[in-house]
Design a protein around this motif. Structure first.
Motif, PDB file in Angstrom:
ATOM      1  N   MET A   1       4.971  27.900   0.763  1.00  0.00           N
ATOM      2  CA  MET A   1       6.080  27.222   0.073  1.00  0.00           C
ATOM      3  C   MET A   1       6.361  25.868   0.711  1.00  0.00           C
ATOM      4  SD  MET A   1       8.582  30.511  -0.441  1.00  0.00           S
ATOM      5  CE  MET A   1       9.953  29.616  -1.191  1.00  0.00           C
ATOM      6  N   ARG A   2       6.278  25.800   2.028  1.00  0.00           N
ATOM      7  CA  ARG A   2       6.498  24.519   2.710  1.00  0.00           C
ATOM      8  C   ARG A   2       5.416  23.513   2.333  1.00  0.00           C
ATOM      9  NH1 ARG A   2       9.194  25.365   8.563  1.00  0.00           N
ATOM     10  NH2 ARG A   2      10.342  27.280   8.153  1.00  0.00           N
ATOM     11  N   ARG A   3       4.185  24.010   2.243  1.00  0.00           N
ATOM     12  CA  ARG A   3       3.087  23.112   1.874  1.00  0.00           C
ATOM     13  C   ARG A   3       3.298  22.580   0.468  1.00  0.00           C
ATOM     14  NH1 ARG A   3       0.877  20.216   5.466  1.00  0.00           N
ATOM     15  NH2 ARG A   3      -1.371  20.204   5.621  1.00  0.00           N
ATOM     16  N   ARG A   4       3.718  23.444  -0.446  1.00  0.00           N
ATOM     17  CA  ARG A   4       3.968  23.004  -1.813  1.00  0.00           C
ATOM     18  C   ARG A   4       5.110  21.994  -1.869  1.00  0.00           C
ATOM     19  NH1 ARG A   4       4.618  28.908  -3.669  1.00  0.00           N
ATOM     20  NH2 ARG A   4       5.876  28.032  -5.351  1.00  0.00           N
ATOM     21  N   LEU A   5       6.124  22.192  -1.030  1.00  0.00           N
ATOM     22  CA  LEU A   5       7.235  21.239  -0.986  1.00  0.00           C
ATOM     23  C   LEU A   5       6.755  19.884  -0.477  1.00  0.00           C
ATOM     24  CD1 LEU A   5      10.261  20.706  -1.360  1.00  0.00           C
ATOM     25  CD2 LEU A   5      10.603  21.468   1.008  1.00  0.00           C
ATOM     26  N   GLU A   6       5.852  19.895   0.496  1.00  0.00           N
ATOM     27  CA  GLU A   6       5.297  18.637   1.001  1.00  0.00           C
ATOM     28  C   GLU A   6       4.507  17.909  -0.082  1.00  0.00           C
ATOM     29  OE1 GLU A   6       4.741  19.380   5.764  1.00  0.00           O
ATOM     30  OE2 GLU A   6       3.270  20.270   4.415  1.00  0.00           O
ATOM     31  N   ILE A   7       3.796  18.677  -0.905  1.00  0.00           N
ATOM     32  CA  ILE A   7       3.065  18.072  -2.021  1.00  0.00           C
ATOM     33  C   ILE A   7       4.044  17.470  -3.024  1.00  0.00           C
ATOM     34  CG2 ILE A   7       1.576  18.558  -4.002  1.00  0.00           C
ATOM     35  CD1 ILE A   7       0.156  20.652  -2.254  1.00  0.00           C
ATOM     36  N   ALA A   8       5.130  18.203  -3.332  1.00  0.00           N
ATOM     37  CA  ALA A   8       6.140  17.689  -4.257  1.00  0.00           C
ATOM     38  C   ALA A   8       6.755  16.399  -3.722  1.00  0.00           C
ATOM     39  CB  ALA A   8       7.234  18.741  -4.466  1.00  0.00           C
ATOM     40  N   ARG A   9       7.028  16.382  -2.429  1.00  0.00           N
ATOM     41  CA  ARG A   9       7.623  15.186  -1.816  1.00  0.00           C
ATOM     42  C   ARG A   9       6.676  13.986  -1.927  1.00  0.00           C
ATOM     43  NH1 ARG A   9       8.654  15.335   4.525  1.00  0.00           N
ATOM     44  NH2 ARG A   9       6.378  15.318   4.398  1.00  0.00           N
ATOM     45  N   ALA A  10       5.390  14.238  -1.733  1.00  0.00           N
ATOM     46  CA  ALA A  10       4.410  13.155  -1.804  1.00  0.00           C
ATOM     47  C   ALA A  10       4.257  12.606  -3.221  1.00  0.00           C
ATOM     48  CB  ALA A  10       3.062  13.651  -1.293  1.00  0.00           C
TER      49      ALA A  10
ATOM     50  N   ASP B   1      -4.340  15.709   3.958  1.00  0.00           N
ATOM     51  CA  ASP B   1      -5.051  15.881   5.226  1.00  0.00           C
ATOM     52  C   ASP B   1      -5.027  17.354   5.613  1.00  0.00           C
ATOM     53  OD1 ASP B   1      -6.394  15.360   7.548  1.00  0.00           O
ATOM     54  OD2 ASP B   1      -4.694  14.446   8.588  1.00  0.00           O
ATOM     55  N   GLU B   2      -6.149  18.032   5.420  1.00  0.00           N
ATOM     56  CA  GLU B   2      -6.266  19.472   5.704  1.00  0.00           C
ATOM     57  C   GLU B   2      -5.108  20.243   5.054  1.00  0.00           C
ATOM     58  OE1 GLU B   2      -8.726  20.903   7.265  1.00  0.00           O
ATOM     59  OE2 GLU B   2      -9.682  19.439   8.560  1.00  0.00           O
ATOM     60  N   PRO B   3      -4.970  20.178   3.729  1.00  0.00           N
ATOM     61  CA  PRO B   3      -3.766  20.726   3.065  1.00  0.00           C
ATOM     62  C   PRO B   3      -3.610  22.234   3.146  1.00  0.00           C
ATOM     63  CG  PRO B   3      -5.419  20.133   1.444  1.00  0.00           C
ATOM     64  CD  PRO B   3      -5.906  19.596   2.766  1.00  0.00           C
ATOM     65  N   THR B   4      -4.683  22.981   3.418  1.00  0.00           N
ATOM     66  CA  THR B   4      -4.560  24.447   3.455  1.00  0.00           C
ATOM     67  C   THR B   4      -4.803  25.016   4.842  1.00  0.00           C
ATOM     68  OG1 THR B   4      -6.886  24.841   2.873  1.00  0.00           O
ATOM     69  CG2 THR B   4      -5.325  24.573   1.047  1.00  0.00           C
ATOM     70  N   LEU B   5      -4.738  24.171   5.856  1.00  0.00           N
ATOM     71  CA  LEU B   5      -4.980  24.614   7.223  1.00  0.00           C
ATOM     72  C   LEU B   5      -3.979  25.697   7.637  1.00  0.00           C
ATOM     73  CD1 LEU B   5      -6.709  24.030   9.769  1.00  0.00           C
ATOM     74  CD2 LEU B   5      -4.894  22.468  10.495  1.00  0.00           C
ATOM     75  N   GLY B   6      -4.497  26.841   8.070  1.00  0.00           N
ATOM     76  CA  GLY B   6      -3.651  27.917   8.552  1.00  0.00           C
ATOM     77  C   GLY B   6      -3.054  28.820   7.491  1.00  0.00           C
ATOM     78  N   LEU B   7      -3.368  28.569   6.221  1.00  0.00           N
ATOM     79  CA  LEU B   7      -2.822  29.388   5.142  1.00  0.00           C
ATOM     80  C   LEU B   7      -3.743  30.565   4.840  1.00  0.00           C
ATOM     81  CD1 LEU B   7      -1.602  26.605   2.679  1.00  0.00           C
ATOM     82  CD2 LEU B   7      -0.273  27.777   4.450  1.00  0.00           C
TER      83      LEU B   7
ATOM     84  N   VAL C   1       0.836  -1.197   0.000  1.00  0.00           N
ATOM     85  CA  VAL C   1       0.000   0.000   0.000  1.00  0.00           C
ATOM     86  C   VAL C   1       0.876   1.253   0.000  1.00  0.00           C
ATOM     87  CG1 VAL C   1      -1.649   1.368   1.348  1.00  0.00           C
ATOM     88  CG2 VAL C   1      -1.985  -1.102   1.099  1.00  0.00           C
ATOM     89  N   ARG C   2       1.920   1.264   0.830  1.00  0.00           N
ATOM     90  CA  ARG C   2       2.789   2.439   0.943  1.00  0.00           C
ATOM     91  C   ARG C   2       3.499   2.767  -0.361  1.00  0.00           C
ATOM     92  NH1 ARG C   2       4.980  -0.240   6.302  1.00  0.00           N
ATOM     93  NH2 ARG C   2       3.190   0.212   7.665  1.00  0.00           N
ATOM     94  N   LYS C   3       3.706   1.756  -1.189  1.00  0.00           N
ATOM     95  CA  LYS C   3       4.377   1.996  -2.469  1.00  0.00           C
ATOM     96  C   LYS C   3       3.515   2.791  -3.436  1.00  0.00           C
ATOM     97  CE  LYS C   3       7.177  -2.241  -2.341  1.00  0.00           C
ATOM     98  NZ  LYS C   3       7.406  -3.574  -2.981  1.00  0.00           N
ATOM     99  N   VAL C   4       2.196   2.726  -3.271  1.00  0.00           N
ATOM    100  CA  VAL C   4       1.302   3.347  -4.261  1.00  0.00           C
ATOM    101  C   VAL C   4       0.614   4.600  -3.740  1.00  0.00           C
ATOM    102  CG1 VAL C   4       0.893   1.150  -5.418  1.00  0.00           C
ATOM    103  CG2 VAL C   4      -0.665   1.883  -3.592  1.00  0.00           C
ATOM    104  N   ILE C   5       0.979   5.050  -2.523  1.00  0.00           N
ATOM    105  CA  ILE C   5       0.333   6.243  -1.974  1.00  0.00           C
ATOM    106  C   ILE C   5       1.357   7.337  -1.689  1.00  0.00           C
ATOM    107  CG2 ILE C   5      -1.493   4.872  -0.903  1.00  0.00           C
ATOM    108  CD1 ILE C   5      -0.131   5.425   1.830  1.00  0.00           C
ATOM    109  N   GLY C   6       0.872   8.572  -1.745  1.00  0.00           N
ATOM    110  CA  GLY C   6       1.603   9.721  -1.237  1.00  0.00           C
ATOM    111  C   GLY C   6       0.724  10.381  -0.201  1.00  0.00           C
ATOM    112  N   ILE C   7       1.327  11.029   0.791  1.00  0.00           N
ATOM    113  CA  ILE C   7       0.525  11.647   1.839  1.00  0.00           C
ATOM    114  C   ILE C   7       1.118  12.979   2.263  1.00  0.00           C
ATOM    115  CG2 ILE C   7       1.730  10.311   3.621  1.00  0.00           C
ATOM    116  CD1 ILE C   7      -0.976  10.322   5.193  1.00  0.00           C
ATOM    117  N   VAL C   8       0.245  13.972   2.402  1.00  0.00           N
ATOM    118  CA  VAL C   8       0.604  15.266   2.975  1.00  0.00           C
ATOM    119  C   VAL C   8      -0.134  15.364   4.299  1.00  0.00           C
ATOM    120  CG1 VAL C   8       0.500  17.774   2.713  1.00  0.00           C
ATOM    121  CG2 VAL C   8       0.998  16.330   0.732  1.00  0.00           C
ATOM    122  N   PHE C   9       0.634  15.347   5.378  1.00  0.00           N
ATOM    123  CA  PHE C   9       0.038  15.334   6.705  1.00  0.00           C
ATOM    124  C   PHE C   9      -0.516  16.704   7.076  1.00  0.00           C
ATOM    125  CE2 PHE C   9       3.264  11.972   6.768  1.00  0.00           C
ATOM    126  CZ  PHE C   9       2.518  10.896   7.209  1.00  0.00           C
TER     127      PHE C   9
END
Length: 330
Positions: free
Chosen positions: A140-149, A160-166, A75-83
């Motif tokens: 910018m940090r949020r976008r980097l997390e998306i790129a990493r995922a 998971d709540e990708p725009t919280l606090g923005l 499962v982990r091989k086929v998913i990306g996650i932004v906490f």
């Protein structure tokens, strides 16, 4: 129908607290599926089960056909996650964060270098490739997390709540990237949020969750229609213990009491009904202090289904979530 994510009667308990209570849904391949509910409703717990970070107490979940309990590595091989909480290392550069993540997924050499460059260009951070993340803004940090995922090319992306606090401008930019990910990379996106506008803007289908249970599911238009074509909110003055008048008439589809001094009316032609409503209540000795009219939104649907608004639930459910965490780690 080709489904990428399937949840079947998922239950998760922390002691005597039931965080997820019989959750069932299916997510179609390449769609944006919104998981909408107040803080503490069970959204993050569900996403942690689907991403193999938590085992369900009971029930079953499949991601890309793989069982999250029996085949967690696959499962982990086929998913990306932004906490929900920030998770990039701010002492490292953008490149270094992506490099480490890529190596974890077995990428190396020229392929890894190309994936890093592609990911950074995709989210407009290539020019900051060698900058330490501690110098980045929240967006910018949020976008980097998306790129990493995305660097290992997942089939399912959990946000998971990708725009919280923005701020609103940054939120709108993140929305653009989410649409672009689905459009250009054909990725299934599972989005949790308690922002109504975010769910309405992005999701093809939405499941509304409250107190660990899904209370409605469908396309945004279908969910909005649950509250009727048009909604009138009335707040009375000087109730003084009197019962609020709330009965259906031939011009009112439904009447629902909200609290001690307010009602919600579902009507079809508000412009024609409003004068009749004023006359009706005035003749009975009720003084209208405030009246609002609007076409239904997802918040109206949530209000109709639960009798309260999402923002009214946030405080209580946030404390409920903290209680769950405290009990879990005792």
């Amino acid at each position: 129908m080709n489904y990428t994510v399937i949840a079947d009667n998922l239950v998760k308990k922390f002691g005597d607290i039931v965080a997820v209570n019989g959750v069932t849904f299916k997510v179609k391949r390449s769609e944006i599926f919104g998981f909408l509910g107040p803080n503490g409703a069970g959204k993050t717990t569900t996403i942690h089960i689907l991403s193999t970070l938590l085992k369900p107490t009971s029930g079953e979940a499949l991601v890309d056909g793989k069982n999250v309990v029996k085949e967690p590595a696959n499962v982990r091989k086929v998913i990306g996650i932004v906490f929900q909480d920030p998770s990039v290392d701010d002492q490292l550069t953008a490149y270094e964060n992506l490099y480490i993540h890529g190596r974890i997924y077995g990428l190396k050499g020229k392929e890894l270098e190309e994936r890093i460059d592609e990911a950074l260009k995709f989210i407009d951070l290539y020019g900051f490739k060698n900058k330490q993340v501690r110098t980045f803004s929240g967006g910018m940090r949020r976008r980097l997390e998306i790129a990493r995922a995305l660097i290992h090319e997942p089939k399912v992306l959990f946000l998971d709540e990708p725009t919280l606090g923005l701020d609103p401008q940054t939120r709108a930019k993140i929305w653009d990237y989410i649409r672009m990910i689905r459009r250009e990379k054909n990725v299934t996106i599972f989005l949790t949020t308690h922002y109504m506008d975010e769910a309405e803007e992005l999701a093809d289908r939405i499941a509304i969750i409250d107190h660990g249970k899904i209370i409605a599911e469908g396309p945004p238009d279908e969910l909005r229609s649950l509250a009727g074509n048009e909604v009138i909110y009335i707040k009375f003055e000087n109730i003084n213990g009197k019962n609020i008048p709330c009965e259906d008439d031939n011009f009112i589809e439904e009447c629902k009491v909200l609290g001690q001094d307010s009602i919600m009316l579902k009507v079809r032609k508000a412009s024609e009904v409003l004068p009749i409503i004023f006359e009706k209540f005035n003749s009975r000795g009720y003084k209208i202090g405030k009246i609002e009219y609007k076409r239904p939104t997802l918040n109206d649907a949530f209000l109709y289904l639960t009798g309260k608004e999402i923002r009214e639930e946030e405080g209580n459910d946030l404390e409920r979530l903290r209680t769950i965490v405290r009990r879990r780690w005792r």
